[in-house]
Design an enzyme around this catalytic site. Structure first.
Site, PDB file in Angstrom:
ATOM      1  N   LYS A 145       0.845  -1.207   0.000  1.00  0.00           N
ATOM      2  CA  LYS A 145       0.000   0.000   0.000  1.00  0.00           C
ATOM      3  C   LYS A 145       0.878   1.254   0.000  1.00  0.00           C
ATOM      4  CE  LYS A 145      -3.100   2.688   3.068  1.00  0.00           C
ATOM      5  NZ  LYS A 145      -3.948   2.695   4.282  1.00  0.00           N
ATOM      6  N   ASP A 187      -2.755  10.285   3.482  1.00  0.00           N
ATOM      7  CA  ASP A 187      -4.116   9.846   3.777  1.00  0.00           C
ATOM      8  C   ASP A 187      -4.810  10.867   4.676  1.00  0.00           C
ATOM      9  OD1 ASP A 187      -6.463   8.530   4.270  1.00  0.00           O
ATOM     10  OD2 ASP A 187      -5.568   6.919   5.489  1.00  0.00           O
ATOM     11  N   LYS A 219     -10.033  12.810   8.484  1.00  0.00           N
ATOM     12  CA  LYS A 219      -9.407  12.477   9.760  1.00  0.00           C
ATOM     13  C   LYS A 219      -9.332  13.718  10.648  1.00  0.00           C
ATOM     14  CE  LYS A 219      -6.270   8.786   8.207  1.00  0.00           C
ATOM     15  NZ  LYS A 219      -6.831   7.702   9.035  1.00  0.00           N
ATOM     16  N   ASP A 228       1.769   6.704   5.163  1.00  0.00           N
ATOM     17  CA  ASP A 228       0.793   5.703   4.736  1.00  0.00           C
ATOM     18  C   ASP A 228       1.207   4.990   3.442  1.00  0.00           C
ATOM     19  OD1 ASP A 228      -1.499   4.377   5.558  1.00  0.00           O
ATOM     20  OD2 ASP A 228      -2.865   5.679   4.436  1.00  0.00           O
ATOM     21  N   ASP A 270     -12.202   6.867   4.411  1.00  0.00           N
ATOM     22  CA  ASP A 270     -10.920   6.686   5.093  1.00  0.00           C
ATOM     23  C   ASP A 270     -10.455   5.223   5.065  1.00  0.00           C
ATOM     24  OD1 ASP A 270      -8.663   7.440   6.453  1.00  0.00           O
ATOM     25  OD2 ASP A 270      -9.646   7.664   8.411  1.00  0.00           O
ATOM     26  N   GLU A 316      -9.446   3.532   2.645  1.00  0.00           N
ATOM     27  CA  GLU A 316      -9.026   3.603   1.240  1.00  0.00           C
ATOM     28  C   GLU A 316      -7.958   2.569   0.888  1.00  0.00           C
ATOM     29  OE1 GLU A 316      -7.636   5.282   3.589  1.00  0.00           O
ATOM     30  OE2 GLU A 316      -5.533   4.950   3.113  1.00  0.00           O
ATOM     31  N   ARG A 344      -7.626  -0.599   1.586  1.00  0.00           N
ATOM     32  CA  ARG A 344      -8.165  -1.875   1.104  1.00  0.00           C
ATOM     33  C   ARG A 344      -8.693  -1.747  -0.318  1.00  0.00           C
ATOM     34  NH1 ARG A 344     -12.216  -2.153   6.111  1.00  0.00           N
ATOM     35  NH2 ARG A 344     -10.485  -0.926   6.936  1.00  0.00           N
TER      36      ARG A 344
END
Ligand code: BES
Ligand code: MN
Ligand code: ZN
Length: 484
Positions: free
Chosen positions: A251, A256, A263, A274, A333, A335, A337
């Site tokens: 990933k 993010d 967030k 991230d 959030d 995201e 996956r």
């Protein structure tokens, strides 16, 4: 950004070194045979307890004693930590070159490798954006020599390649998101391929991702003006082998924000990290190619920002993933996956037979396992055990958590096949893993959730900031795979 330390192995008389500092590991109750050091131990000025250190001067030489603790408690991880203890004590003394007498207890090659790792990882710093003071002349340790009776060249060289790859991943992690964009990571993949000369790569842009039908990845990317990238690297170190091809997926969300499901601002700056899974996959792939390991590998890094904007996905939106499953995006959030879903499907399509993915996927894994263990999830006990064994040997520990049909039930969608974020927060690291499982088919797969370990790992050899977690694990997994 830290300078590369030149690492060598030498057989013969430890005293015949040109290094300015000799390091001697001390086991409790065991004489080192180095007179000035043993004298200080006898007088109580230097201790052999684990993590301690002390200095002696004799015959115009500097000796640094590093306590290794009790022989029976000694492990490779302790050797790694001792390498770090030696590195910081030596750096504090202004040492430029160090010569470590490799301890002879246990697996000598593994111990020597771990000392190299501990030294190089500890010496890392990221100061690319700090203005330099005029009197800031010290650039730290430049050379490390490992002295032993055996020829440890291979072990020492391999450990240095691995540790430098970890530090390169830390550089990628530490770069702010306005520098380390998806295109920057793609450029790094190209640079790695150029350095190694035995990696093929393809880099795909937004248009390609959309045209290909990677609707889950494209959905996350639609909220940012920053161009996304799908990075594919192929290394064929065993062209004639019919052993399973490895597939690494990482990933790489370069920032993010959470998207429309924004967030909170506290610590949001940490979300530049991230992309840690992707960084680990890129650099591990480079190291595997440098080592020339006899395996075949496909590495895939989906990379984008996750931003709120007029074009961003909204809670409730439904998209179609590359494998045809429909996904209800109930929380923008969740995201990671989404981008991994399409990358895993693609890895399968390109012929990966054993999948591992690394992702800073859930905050919940930090609550469950802290920074001591990464979370491991798998659909295959044998493959999970191999990943766990690699993790054990590199000290990048993983703890397996279960999958279960009841969790699969939780991610069923109200309007689509599955949801990316169930309303209940029950087992949220596990439901994230169950989500990914929808995209791996029957292929043995292990998901490693590194949200708690990718930074602020707190080990003596990495401490705070980016850790490069997973790089050595992936290399070790490939090394073991090449032996079967
Ligand atoms: N990147 C985060 C996970 C994360 C959080 C990593 C904190 C490291 C530190 C991920 O994209 C995320 O936001 N996950 C959500 C999922 C939830 C909305 C279902 C989470 O864990 O809260
Ligand atoms: Mn998120
Ligand atoms: Zn994320």
């Amino acid at each position: 950004m830290s300078q590369i330390i030149e690492v060598t192995a030498r057989q013969g008389d430890p005293a015949e070194t040109s290094a300015d500092t000799r390091i001697i590991g001390l086991f409790e109750g065991v004489e080192s045979g180095i007179e000035p050091v043993d004298k200080l131990v006898a007088s109580g000025e230097v201790k052999a307890s684990y993590k301690s250190s002390g200095v002696a001067h004799a015959h115009g030489k500097r000796f640094l004693a590093v306590g290794l603790g009790k022989v029976e408690d000694f492990t490779t991880e302790r050797a790694r930590v001792s390498g770090a203890v030696g590195a910081s004590a030596a750096a504090a003394l202004g040492a430029k070159s160090i010569s470590w007498i490799s301890p002879t207890e246990g697996d000598v090659a593994a111990t020597a490798g771990a000392i190299v790792e501990g030294t190089l990882l500890k010496a890392y710093k990221f100061d690319a954006y700090k203005s330099k003071d005029d009197d800031d002349e010290s650039s730290g340790i430049e050379q490390l020599e490992i002295v032993a009776d055996d020829d440890l060249t291979d072990a020492v060289t391999a450990a240095a390649i691995g540790a430098n790859a970890v530090n390169a991943a830390r550089d990628l992690q530490n770069q702010p998101s306005n520098v380390a964009t998806p295109s920057y990571l793609a450029d790094r993949a190209a640079a790695i391929a150029a350095e190694t000369g035995n990696i093929e790569f393809d880099i795909y842009d937004r248009q390609w991702i959309e045209n290909k039908g990677m609707g889950a990845f494209a959905a996350v990317a639609q909220g940012t003006i920053e161009e996304p990238r799908l990075i594919v690297m192929r290394y064929n170190g065993a062209p004639d082998s019919d052993a399973p091809t490895l597939g690494f997926v990482g990933k790489a969300v370069t920032f993010d924000t959470g998207g429309i499901s924004l967030k909170p601002s506290g610590k949001m700056e940490e979300m530049k990290f991230d992309m840690s899974g992707g960084a680990a996959v890129l650099e591990a792939t480079g190291a595997i190619a440098k080592l020339g390991l006899p395996i075949n590998l496909i590495s895939i890094v989906p990379s984008t920002e996750n931003m709120p904007s007029g074009s961003a996905i909204k809670p409730g939106d439904i998209v179609t993933a590359y494998n045809g499953k429909t996904i209800e995006i109930d929380n923008t959030d969740a995201e990671g996956r989404l981008i991994l879903a399409d990358a895993l499907t693609y890895a399968n399509e390109l012929g990966a037979d054993r999948l591992v993915n690394l992702a800073t996927l859930t905050g919940a894994i930090i609550v469950a396992l802290g920074s001591t263990y990464a979370g491991l999830f798998s659909n295959d006990d044998d493959w999970a055990a191999q990943v766990e064994a690699a993790a054990d040997s590199t000290g990048e520990l993983g703890h397996r958590l279960p999958l279960h049909p009841e969790f699969a039930e939780l991610i069923k969608g109200k309007y689509a096949d599955i949801t990316n974020a169930p309303a209940a927060r029950k087992g949220s690291s596990i439901t994230a893993a169950e989500f990914l499982k929808n995209f791996v088919g029957e292929t043995p797969w292990t998901h490693i959730d590194i949200a708690g370990t990718a930074w602020d790992l707190g080990r003596p050899y990495v401490g705070t900031g980016a850790s490069g977690f997973g790089v050595r694990l992936l290399i070790e997994l490939a090394r073991k795979h090449g032996q079967t």
